[in-house]
Design an enzyme around this catalytic site. Structure first.
Site, short mmCIF file in Angstrom:
data_model
loop_
_atom_site.label_atom_id
_atom_site.label_comp_id
_atom_site.label_asym_id
_atom_site.label_seq_id
_atom_site.Cartn_x
_atom_site.Cartn_y
_atom_site.Cartn_z
N GLU A 232 3.81 -6.29 14.68
CA GLU A 232 4.68 -7.46 14.77
C GLU A 232 4.58 -8.13 16.14
O GLU A 232 4.71 -9.34 16.26
CB GLU A 232 6.12 -7.08 14.47
CG GLU A 232 7.04 -8.25 14.18
CD GLU A 232 6.65 -9.04 12.94
OE1 GLU A 232 7.08 -10.20 12.82
OE2 GLU A 232 5.90 -8.50 12.09
N HIS B 118 -1.28 -10.87 12.76
CA HIS B 118 -1.42 -9.57 12.10
C HIS B 118 -2.87 -9.27 11.75
O HIS B 118 -3.40 -8.20 12.03
CB HIS B 118 -0.59 -9.56 10.81
CG HIS B 118 0.88 -9.34 11.00
ND1 HIS B 118 1.39 -8.24 11.64
CD2 HIS B 118 1.94 -10.08 10.59
CE1 HIS B 118 2.72 -8.31 11.62
NE2 HIS B 118 3.07 -9.41 11.00
N HIS C 4 1.66 -16.84 12.56
CA HIS C 4 2.24 -15.49 12.60
C HIS C 4 1.36 -14.50 11.84
O HIS C 4 0.99 -13.44 12.37
CB HIS C 4 3.65 -15.54 11.99
CG HIS C 4 4.34 -14.23 11.90
ND1 HIS C 4 5.33 -13.86 12.79
CD2 HIS C 4 4.21 -13.19 11.04
CE1 HIS C 4 5.77 -12.65 12.48
NE2 HIS C 4 5.10 -12.22 11.41
N GLU C 5 1.01 -14.83 10.60
CA GLU C 5 0.21 -13.91 9.80
C GLU C 5 -1.20 -13.77 10.34
O GLU C 5 -1.83 -12.71 10.22
CB GLU C 5 0.20 -14.37 8.34
CG GLU C 5 1.57 -14.40 7.68
CD GLU C 5 2.31 -13.07 7.73
OE1 GLU C 5 1.65 -12.02 7.85
OE2 GLU C 5 3.55 -13.08 7.65
#
Length: 480
Positions: A285, A259, A255-256
């Protein structure tokens, strides 16, 4: 220097100061000893005051007037000037003391929140929340052209979106999603696979290497609340957390990564300008959720994840691992939520913080309202404040208006994934081989390179051909 050159020089200075602020924030959340919180709050407040002064000076207004009168600008410079005008006009309405007070209260609030969460004591945190909320309302009042006090706060994260627009998107989602959650949760539940922390750590690094993370540009650390920061396109910081023997650390790391990848693929000509970062939190996001939901949770990618765990010393059947990744089980903690229930966590937070800003919900009544919302939307009973109202850092940081981006990102990610596969074809075979370069390249070309040149809805329209829409996500949820 010409007015345009002077403007660009100031914007580059502000970009550099902002990077230093992010570096201090990264250090606070990963490396700083706890006793440094008070001095760090003072330091960040001083930096914010300096940045506010440099960003709102009369000289910027004079440069903008001269450049706008000239009108002979290239495409990039035209967007630089357009966004500089917007930002300058908004910032000029905010007194420097208020800007610094918000940063200081944010740093102090985060320190208090960490203690309150450890003690599971909302009353300990309530005064800091009252302070952040009062400052947020004062800030919103400075931007008095908004139609709702929440709109000005939302605009800092997703310019152009309003509370009414978000509500219109969330209402059908909140109606259609709970039955899908109930159906998925009724299936035979996947069994937990014990994953020692050492194996998780090895797998996190291995999976990130598969995705393209290299030490010369990336740093991977641990923090209580996973996050990522980009200090430049070649200095990218991501964190995860290891809370037990589950798969959360792997999903959080991917997920990170999404970003940070976004920031790393912004067009080089936008560096050190006001265009050189992601356009909004919803789009940001969407990039993290695309990698988390549509890559890490893809059945074809499970063998890749299993191979990295095996390299860390734990043999896991890929099908059993995938079953864990897509298991639907309403739970207490947002960052541990499955891909279907996650948006419902956000719908509830949006409802609560909008009511807090409006003044229709008192801070003292927030824990009870939180517990009621969890019961209504997710059918979950909250046992204590630590696993309830104190679980997120956002309100401690004064980040009102941030939460909607998490659910909007889920929707936009599903829209973009559908469009990408319509152009590139299904990614099953590539993911089974661990090949993600086509995905990275497509996102770089269609989404990342634009930086801040397109606002949220305009970018979604360009990439997907339509406005933000819950239907692609609901199709994804139906198939999950």
């Amino acid at each position: 220097m010409s007015a345009l050159e002077s403007l660009r020089e100031r914007l580059a200075e502000l970009a550099d100061l902002s990077s230093l602020g992010r570096l201090a924030a990264w250090d606070q959340r990963t490396m700083m000893p706890p006793a440094g919180a008070a001095s760090r709050a003072q330091q960040l407040g001083a930096l914010q005051r300096l940045m506010h002064q440099r960003a709102t000076g009369d000289d910027i207004g004079a440069w903008l007037e001269e450049v706008e009168a000239d009108g002979d600008l290239g495409d990039v410079d035209r967007d630089v000037v357009r966004l500089a005008r917007r930002d300058w006009d908004r910032r000029r309405r905010i007194p420097a003391d208020l800007a610094a007070a918000r940063v200081k209260a944010s740093a102090e609030g985060q320190a208090v929140w960490q203690d309150a969460r450890a003690r599971s004591d909302f009353a300990l945190f309530a005064p800091a929340l009252e302070r952040n909320l009062a400052l947020a309302r004062e800030y919103s009042a400075c931007l008095d052209d908004s139609g709702h006090p929440y709109d000005a706060l939302l605009a800092d994260y997703d310019y152009g979106l309003t509370a009414a627009r978000v509500q219109a998107i969330f209402d059908p989602l909140a109606q259609a999603l709970p039955p899908l959650v109930a159906e998925a949760a009724a299936r035979p539940e996947a069994l937990d696979v014990p994953l020692p922390v050492e194996a998780q750590q090895a797998a996190v690094l291995g999976v990130l290497r598969q995705l393209g993370v290299r030490e010369e540009r990336w740093r991977v650390d641990v923090s209580p609340h996973p996050f990522s920061l980009a200090l430049s396109t070649s200095d990218l910081r991501v964190t995860t957390r290891y809370t037990g023997a589950g798969v959360e650390s792997l999903l959080a790391a991917v997920h990170e990564y999404g970003h940070a990848l976004y920031e790393s693929q912004i067009a080089p000509e936008l560096a050190r300008t006001n265009l050189g970062h992601g356009t909004s939190m919803s789009v940001h996001e969407s990039q993290s959720k695309l990698w988390e939901n549509h890559v890490a949770r893809h059945p074809a990618f499970a063998p890749v994840m299993a191979a990295e765990l095996a390299a860390g010393g734990v043999a896991v059947d890929p099908e059993a691992l995938h079953a864990l990744f897509v298991r639907v089980r309403p739970s207490l903690i947002r960052v541990e939520a499955d891909q279907l229930t996650y948006p419902l966590h956000i719908v509830m937070r949006f409802e609560l913080e909008r009511a807090l800003v409006e003044g229709t919900l008192a801070v003292a009544d927030l824990p009870a309202a939180w517990n009621d919302g969890m019961r209504r939307l997710l059918g979950v009973e909250v046992p204590d404040d630590a696993r309830g109202v104190l679980q997120d850092i956002h309100w401690a940081a004064g980040s009102f208006g941030y939460f909607p981006s998490y659910a909007l990102g889920c929707l936009i990610a599903a829209q973009m994934w559908e469009r990408m596969e319509s152009e590139l074809g299904a990614q099953d075979e590539a993911l089974r081989r661990g090949e993600v370069e086509p995905i990275r390249a497509w996102l770089g070309e269609h989404v990342h390179r634009h930086g801040r040149r397109l606002d949220t809805e305009a970018l979604v329209e360009r990439v997907t051909g339509g406005p933000i829409d819950a239907e692609p996500f609901l199709r994804y949820a139906s198939a999950a």
